[in-house]
Design a protein around this motif. Structure first.
Motif, PDB file in Angstrom:
ATOM      1  N   GLY A 245       0.815  -1.211   0.000  1.00 50.62           N
ATOM      2  CA  GLY A 245       0.000   0.000   0.000  1.00 50.62           C
ATOM      3  C   GLY A 245       0.844   1.253   0.000  1.00 50.62           C
ATOM      4  O   GLY A 245       2.058   1.224   0.242  1.00 50.62           O
ATOM      5  N   LEU A 246       0.185   2.403  -0.273  1.00 47.90           N
ATOM      6  CA  LEU A 246       0.893   3.673  -0.302  1.00 47.90           C
ATOM      7  C   LEU A 246       1.244   4.157   1.099  1.00 47.90           C
ATOM      8  O   LEU A 246       2.196   4.913   1.281  1.00 47.90           O
ATOM      9  N   PHE A 247       0.459   3.737   2.090  1.00 50.75           N
ATOM     10  CA  PHE A 247       0.704   4.139   3.469  1.00 50.75           C
ATOM     11  C   PHE A 247       0.608   2.925   4.375  1.00 50.75           C
ATOM     12  O   PHE A 247      -0.129   1.979   4.100  1.00 50.75           O
ATOM     13  N   ARG A 248       1.339   2.993   5.469  1.00 42.56           N
ATOM     14  CA  ARG A 248       1.301   1.904   6.431  1.00 42.56           C
ATOM     15  C   ARG A 248      -0.003   1.946   7.218  1.00 42.56           C
ATOM     16  O   ARG A 248      -0.535   3.006   7.501  1.00 42.56           O
ATOM     17  N   SER A 249      -0.493   0.780   7.595  1.00 44.57           N
ATOM     18  CA  SER A 249      -1.726   0.677   8.357  1.00 44.57           C
ATOM     19  C   SER A 249      -1.438   0.858   9.835  1.00 44.57           C
ATOM     20  O   SER A 249      -0.723   0.049  10.450  1.00 44.57           O
ATOM     21  N   GLY A 250      -2.001   1.921  10.421  1.00 46.23           N
ATOM     22  CA  GLY A 250      -1.820   2.152  11.848  1.00 46.23           C
ATOM     23  C   GLY A 250      -2.484   1.069  12.682  1.00 46.23           C
ATOM     24  O   GLY A 250      -1.945   0.643  13.721  1.00 46.23           O
ATOM     25  N   VAL A 251      -3.646   0.609  12.242  1.00 42.02           N
ATOM     26  CA  VAL A 251      -4.351  -0.449  12.967  1.00 42.02           C
ATOM     27  C   VAL A 251      -3.521  -1.724  12.986  1.00 42.02           C
ATOM     28  O   VAL A 251      -3.344  -2.366  14.028  1.00 42.02           O
ATOM     29  N   GLU A 252      -2.977  -2.107  11.833  1.00 42.24           N
ATOM     30  CA  GLU A 252      -2.179  -3.331  11.768  1.00 42.24           C
ATOM     31  C   GLU A 252      -0.892  -3.189  12.567  1.00 42.24           C
ATOM     32  O   GLU A 252      -0.411  -4.166  13.168  1.00 42.24           O
ATOM     33  N   HIS A 253      -0.317  -1.992  12.575  1.00 43.66           N
ATOM     34  CA  HIS A 253       0.884  -1.744  13.377  1.00 43.66           C
ATOM     35  C   HIS A 253       0.602  -2.032  14.846  1.00 43.66           C
ATOM     36  O   HIS A 253       1.394  -2.714  15.524  1.00 43.66           O
ATOM     37  N   LYS A 254      -0.519  -1.548  15.350  1.00 39.86           N
ATOM     38  CA  LYS A 254      -0.835  -1.768  16.760  1.00 39.86           C
ATOM     39  C   LYS A 254      -1.122  -3.238  17.040  1.00 39.86           C
ATOM     40  O   LYS A 254      -0.671  -3.793  18.058  1.00 39.86           O
ATOM     41  N   ARG A 255      -1.871  -3.874  16.162  1.00 39.01           N
ATOM     42  CA  ARG A 255      -2.138  -5.308  16.343  1.00 39.01           C
ATOM     43  C   ARG A 255      -0.823  -6.098  16.422  1.00 39.01           C
ATOM     44  O   ARG A 255      -0.635  -6.943  17.299  1.00 39.01           O
ATOM     45  N   THR A 256       0.068  -5.836  15.475  1.00 43.67           N
ATOM     46  CA  THR A 256       1.316  -6.594  15.392  1.00 43.67           C
ATOM     47  C   THR A 256       2.173  -6.374  16.631  1.00 43.67           C
ATOM     48  O   THR A 256       2.718  -7.341  17.201  1.00 43.67           O
ATOM     49  N   GLN A 257       2.307  -5.119  17.062  1.00 42.04           N
ATOM     50  CA  GLN A 257       3.145  -4.832  18.218  1.00 42.04           C
ATOM     51  C   GLN A 257       2.575  -5.444  19.496  1.00 42.04           C
ATOM     52  O   GLN A 257       3.322  -5.946  20.348  1.00 42.04           O
ATOM     53  N   LEU A 258       1.263  -5.403  19.654  1.00 44.54           N
ATOM     54  CA  LEU A 258       0.656  -6.010  20.836  1.00 44.54           C
ATOM     55  C   LEU A 258       0.897  -7.520  20.851  1.00 44.54           C
ATOM     56  O   LEU A 258       1.232  -8.105  21.889  1.00 44.54           O
ATOM     57  N   ARG A 259       0.744  -8.155  19.712  1.00 45.82           N
ATOM     58  CA  ARG A 259       0.988  -9.596  19.647  1.00 45.82           C
ATOM     59  C   ARG A 259       2.455  -9.919  19.910  1.00 45.82           C
ATOM     60  O   ARG A 259       2.768 -10.918  20.570  1.00 45.82           O
ATOM     61  N   ASN A 260       3.360  -9.077  19.417  1.00 44.20           N
ATOM     62  CA  ASN A 260       4.786  -9.296  19.690  1.00 44.20           C
ATOM     63  C   ASN A 260       5.085  -9.217  21.181  1.00 44.20           C
ATOM     64  O   ASN A 260       5.875 -10.004  21.720  1.00 44.20           O
ATOM     65  N   LEU A 261       4.466  -8.245  21.865  1.00 44.37           N
ATOM     66  CA  LEU A 261       4.688  -8.115  23.304  1.00 44.37           C
ATOM     67  C   LEU A 261       4.182  -9.349  24.048  1.00 44.37           C
ATOM     68  O   LEU A 261       4.808  -9.817  25.002  1.00 44.37           O
ATOM     69  N   MET A 262       3.047  -9.874  23.612  1.00 44.38           N
ATOM     70  CA  MET A 262       2.486 -11.043  24.284  1.00 44.38           C
ATOM     71  C   MET A 262       3.321 -12.291  24.037  1.00 44.38           C
ATOM     72  O   MET A 262       3.376 -13.187  24.877  1.00 44.38           O
ATOM     73  N   ILE A 263       3.986 -12.345  22.893  1.00 43.54           N
ATOM     74  CA  ILE A 263       4.904 -13.452  22.623  1.00 43.54           C
ATOM     75  C   ILE A 263       6.178 -13.301  23.441  1.00 43.54           C
ATOM     76  O   ILE A 263       6.688 -14.273  24.022  1.00 43.54           O
ATOM     77  N   THR A 264       6.698 -12.075  23.506  1.00 43.94           N
ATOM     78  CA  THR A 264       7.941 -11.829  24.245  1.00 43.94           C
ATOM     79  C   THR A 264       7.758 -12.029  25.738  1.00 43.94           C
ATOM     80  O   THR A 264       8.645 -12.546  26.423  1.00 43.94           O
ATOM     81  N   TYR A 265       6.583 -11.623  26.258  1.00 38.21           N
ATOM     82  CA  TYR A 265       6.320 -11.704  27.696  1.00 38.21           C
ATOM     83  C   TYR A 265       5.041 -12.526  27.928  1.00 38.21           C
ATOM     84  O   TYR A 265       3.971 -11.973  28.215  1.00 38.21           O
ATOM     85  N   PRO A 266       5.124 -13.836  27.808  1.00 39.15           N
ATOM     86  CA  PRO A 266       3.901 -14.666  27.871  1.00 39.15           C
ATOM     87  C   PRO A 266       3.228 -14.690  29.235  1.00 39.15           C
ATOM     88  O   PRO A 266       2.062 -15.091  29.333  1.00 39.15           O
ATOM     89  N   ASP A 267       3.920 -14.262  30.302  1.00 34.83           N
ATOM     90  CA  ASP A 267       3.336 -14.322  31.647  1.00 34.83           C
ATOM     91  C   ASP A 267       2.796 -12.978  32.126  1.00 34.83           C
ATOM     92  O   ASP A 267       2.315 -12.881  33.261  1.00 34.83           O
TER      93      ASP A 267
END
Length: 390
Positions: A245-267
């Protein structure tokens, strides 16, 4: 060739030409250390390399003078340069973190994004060294979260901790050009709310998750220091075309970062804090429905009608979770709403205490069930052994 790919090709060509031109004018690469994070197993190191005039101080080292008629032009010029940057892509970089030395390169946007494993750093704040070719070595702060930590905060920035009162299209430029903290107003009570939450969980990490550009980080750091917000890594994004796309998706950015945090810190169970001016309620609810054990609660700042109009053009929130199908209805993940931090503080601390007690009860029940299962397996093994002996 798709439109986004054409735009990306043009963007890369313009950036390469800008880098060559600035080199001819005596500019050199300058490394900006961004706050990284990780666990005792792995570390996410972040930074960026941009072209810089050797005669000017970098963003992090500038003294902040009061705005006045004498320096308005100079401020505008520095703001312009910090927003529109040229960055050397694929520049060799050495990262030194704990006992590890990693050799990598910047990406096409000049970013350094490295995962360092087996770094040997203890929980707490540390500094790592970034050495980019032709640039002075710099340090970047990194947060290693203790594996015993069970609570954390993820906070939006614009309209959540900082009042903008601007259309979203102008917020990024405003965050860059309006550099002085006296011109930025914090949302009343939000810093105090975070400090209250941290009193109950003093080792809890705080992450600032925003769709804003990385270029705005130095100014936002100043704002947070001035108004007493807790220090924490900032998870921003970059503008410009992507392969899709021409611009990055802010919604997808937040989804991805939240999921990364939950993977990094599962507890860790997270308190997700945002506002109802854009998509935070839907993004947070969606993530909480997918990972209810990782979300303690959702806190939403309710914008005034005037702020709603400036945010997206209408006086009502742009979208809300389905009242019959949401994280609270399906999994008991509560959502607390309020006009500011003071309003949220009336209910949120009690909600978090209740959720913590619920988590402890669940963990105790799981431990008991695991113990009973182990005893049952042992008894079965003994019975099998006696039967075999016969």
């Amino acid at each position: 060739m798709g439109l986004s790919r054409i735009a990306g090709t043009i963007d890369d060509a313009v950036n390469r030409s800008s880098v060559r031109y600035l080199r001819s004018k005596g500019w050199r690469p300058r490394t900006i250390g961004l706050t990284g994070y990780g666990s005792v197993q792995s570390l996410h190191v972040l930074g960026r390399v941009v072209m810089s005039d050797p005669g000017e101080a970098g963003d992090e080292g500038e003294e902040i003078a009061p705005v006045g008629p004498i320096n308005v032009a100079a401020e505008a010029q520095r703001g312009w340069r910090s927003f529109f940057t040229a960055q050397p892509g694929f520049l060799p970089v050495v990262v030194r973190a704990g006992g590890q030395v990693i050799r990598t390169t910047t990406d096409r946007g000049g970013y350094i994004d490295v995962m360092v494993r087996d770094h040997g750093l203890e929980p707490g704040w540390h500094e790592v060294v970034l050495e980019a070719r032709a640039a002075e070595p710099v340090t970047a702060k990194v947060l290693v979260v203790d594996p015993e930590v069970r609570a954390g905060i993820v906070s939006d920035i614009d309209d959540t901790i900082m009042v903008t009162m601007l259309p979203r299209a102008f917020i990024a430029a405003w965050n860059t050009f309006v550099r002085h903290t006296t011109t930025r107003k914090p949302v009343p009570g939000m810093a105090e709310l975070y400090r209250t939450v941290l009193e109950e969980n003093p080792t809890a990490p705080v992450f600032y998750l925003s769709t804003g550009a990385w270029n705005t980080v130095p100014n936002l750091r100043r704002f947070m220091r001035t108004h007493g917000y807790p220090e924490g890594p900032m998870l921003m994004t970059d503008w410009g075309p992507t392969p899709t796309g021409l611009f990055r998706s802010g919604v997808e950015h937040k989804r991805t970062q939240l999921r990364n945090l939950m993977i990094t810190y599962p507890d860790i169970r997270w308190l997700l804090v945002g506002d109802d001016g854009q998509h935070d309620p839907m993004v947070y609810d969606e993530v909480a429905r997918e990972h209810p054990r990782h979300v303690a609660a959702i806190a939403i700042r309710e914008l005034t009608p005037a702020e709603q109009v400036l945010s997206h053009g209408t006086a009502e929130p742009i979208e809300e979770p389905n009242p019959l199908r949401n994280a609270n209805a399906e999994h008991g993940v509560p959502t607390v709403k309020g006009r500011d931090g003071d309003a949220l503080a009336r209910n949120l601390p009690d909600v978090l205490v209740a959720r913590r007690e619920q988590r402890l009860a669940e963990e105790a029940a799981e431990a008991q069930a695991a113990e009973e299962a182990a005893e049952a397996r042992a008894a079965e093994a003994r019975a099998t052994g006696r039967h075999s002996a016969r």
